[in-house]
Design a protein around this motif. Sequence first.
Motif, short mmCIF file in Angstrom:
data_model
loop_
_atom_site.label_atom_id
_atom_site.label_comp_id
_atom_site.label_asym_id
_atom_site.label_seq_id
_atom_site.Cartn_x
_atom_site.Cartn_y
_atom_site.Cartn_z
N ARG A 93 5.65 -3.13 6.11
CA ARG A 93 6.07 -1.81 6.59
C ARG A 93 7.05 -1.95 7.75
N ALA A 94 6.83 -2.98 8.57
CA ALA A 94 7.75 -3.20 9.69
C ALA A 94 9.11 -3.67 9.19
N ILE A 95 9.10 -4.52 8.17
CA ILE A 95 10.35 -5.09 7.65
C ILE A 95 11.14 -4.09 6.81
N ARG A 96 10.42 -3.30 6.02
CA ARG A 96 11.04 -2.36 5.06
C ARG A 96 12.12 -3.04 4.21
N PRO A 97 11.72 -4.02 3.40
CA PRO A 97 12.73 -4.72 2.59
C PRO A 97 13.24 -3.83 1.46
N ALA A 98 14.48 -4.04 1.08
CA ALA A 98 14.97 -3.40 -0.15
C ALA A 98 14.42 -4.18 -1.33
N VAL A 99 14.60 -5.49 -1.26
CA VAL A 99 14.10 -6.38 -2.32
C VAL A 99 13.44 -7.58 -1.64
N ALA A 100 12.17 -7.82 -1.97
CA ALA A 100 11.48 -8.98 -1.40
C ALA A 100 11.20 -9.98 -2.52
N ALA A 101 11.53 -11.23 -2.27
CA ALA A 101 11.26 -12.28 -3.25
C ALA A 101 9.82 -12.76 -3.07
N VAL A 102 9.09 -12.87 -4.17
CA VAL A 102 7.70 -13.35 -4.13
C VAL A 102 7.51 -14.42 -5.21
N ALA A 103 6.64 -15.37 -4.93
CA ALA A 103 6.39 -16.43 -5.91
C ALA A 103 5.62 -15.87 -7.10
N ALA A 104 5.96 -16.34 -8.30
CA ALA A 104 5.22 -15.99 -9.51
C ALA A 104 4.82 -17.28 -10.21
N PRO A 105 3.51 -17.62 -10.25
CA PRO A 105 2.39 -16.80 -9.84
C PRO A 105 2.20 -16.78 -8.32
N GLY A 106 1.65 -15.64 -7.84
CA GLY A 106 1.35 -15.49 -6.42
C GLY A 106 0.34 -14.36 -6.22
N PHE A 107 -0.06 -14.17 -4.98
CA PHE A 107 -1.08 -13.17 -4.64
C PHE A 107 -0.53 -11.76 -4.90
#
Length: 373
Positions: A93-107
Motif C-alpha cells: 500500500r505504501a509502494i502503490r506499484p503499477a506492476v509488481a514482479a513476483v516469483a511463480a511459484p511463490g506465496f
Amino acid sequence: MLERYGHGGDLETASALYGRAPDDFVDFSSNMNPWGPPAGAREAMLRAWARIDAYPDPAARALRRRLSEKHGVPMEAIWVGNGAAEAIDLALRAIRPAVAAVAAPGFAEYETAVAHAGGRTRDLALRAEEGFALRAEEIAAAAAGGADAVVLGHPNNPTGRTLGADAIEAALGACRAVVVDEAFLDFSPAEEELTLVRRAAETPGLFVTRSMTKFYAIPGLRLGYLVAHPDEVERIRSLAVPWSANGIALEVGAAALDDAAFAARTLAWLPPERAWLSARLASLGLHPYPSEANFLLVRLPEGVRAGNLQTALGRGGVLIRSAATFRGLGEAYIRLAVKRREQNERLLSALASGLAETAGRTDPAPSAEGRAR
Ligand SMILES: Cc1ncc(COP(=O)(O)O)c(C=O)c1O
C-alpha cells in the motif's frame, strides 16, 4: 480441496473433508517450528492477561527495542504488526506499484497485496530444471517490461530457496521498490549473512518483512514486523490501523526473542532432520528439492496426483499441502513441513501407503471435493 482459502494449516476444512476432529491431524501442510512455542511464552501470555484491561503500547516499544538489538538496526527502522501478512500488505500500500514482479511459484498473498494496492503482477518464472533458482535476467526483463516493484521470498515459499546476490542487486537496480519477505529466514543458520534488514534500514524503497509466527510457532497469536528506512516506516505507520499488534502478542514476542536456547536448539535440529527426511522421501521414489527452510517442495512420481495423495493421507489424519494452487507447479508437486522425528516417521509411512493407493489414478478423488461443499 484443503487449500480452499488459499493456505495450508486449515484444520476446519480438513475436518469437514476427512471426517476427523480438527485436533486429530498431524499437520505437514503449514510450516511451524515443531519445538515451539518457547517455554516462556505461556507465562508471558499470563503476564499480558493481567494487563488486558489496558491498551497495548501503540508504538510496541519493548518489542521494537529487542528487535533493534537482534538486528543491529535503529528502532525507528522497525514497525510491528499483526503478522508478516499485514506487513506485506502495508508495504505494498505504501509502494502503490503499477506492476509488481513476483516469483511463480511463490506465496499467493503477494499478489493479493499488490491487488489491494491497486496494481497487478507479472510473473518471474522459476524453472524446475534450474532448481527453482530466480535468475537476475528474469528481473531485468520484468523491469524492462514495465514492472516498477518486485516482491520476493527469501527463502521463497514453496521452493525453500534463498535469493542469490545477483537477483537482489538486479531487483534493487531495476525497480523503484523491493519487498523482501524473510518470513522463514530465521530457520537458516546463515540468517546473519543472508538477511537484508540492515540494508533496508538505510535504503529508501527496500522493505523487509519478517514473521514471528513460524519460528516461534504462534500463528494463532499473529505477530510480524517490517524493517525499512525510517521515512518509509513513518509512511507505513500512517497507513496502519492503530494497535494492530495486540498486548499478548507483544509480550510473548519479547519473551520468545529472549529465549536464546530455543533458537539454538531449532537451528541445531533443522539441517540434519531435513537431510534425513529428504533422503527417506527419495527412497520412496519422491523428488525433494534442496531447501534452506523448514519445508520441502517435493515432485511426485509419474502417475501420482497431489490432490489424490492429499485425500488419501488426510483420511488417515496426515495433512500435506498440494502445490496445485501455486502457479507454475500443478498436480505433480506437494509441499511438506519438516517436523519432529516421530511425526516425520508417521508421514513417511502414510506416504508409502498413499503412494501405493493412488499411483496411476489420474482422475481427482470425487469424495474430497463433494464433501467440501
Ligand atoms: C512466505 C510467507 N510469508 C508470510 C506469511 C505470513 O506470515 P504471518 O503468519 O506472520 O502473517 C506466510 C504464511 O504462511 C508465508 O508463507
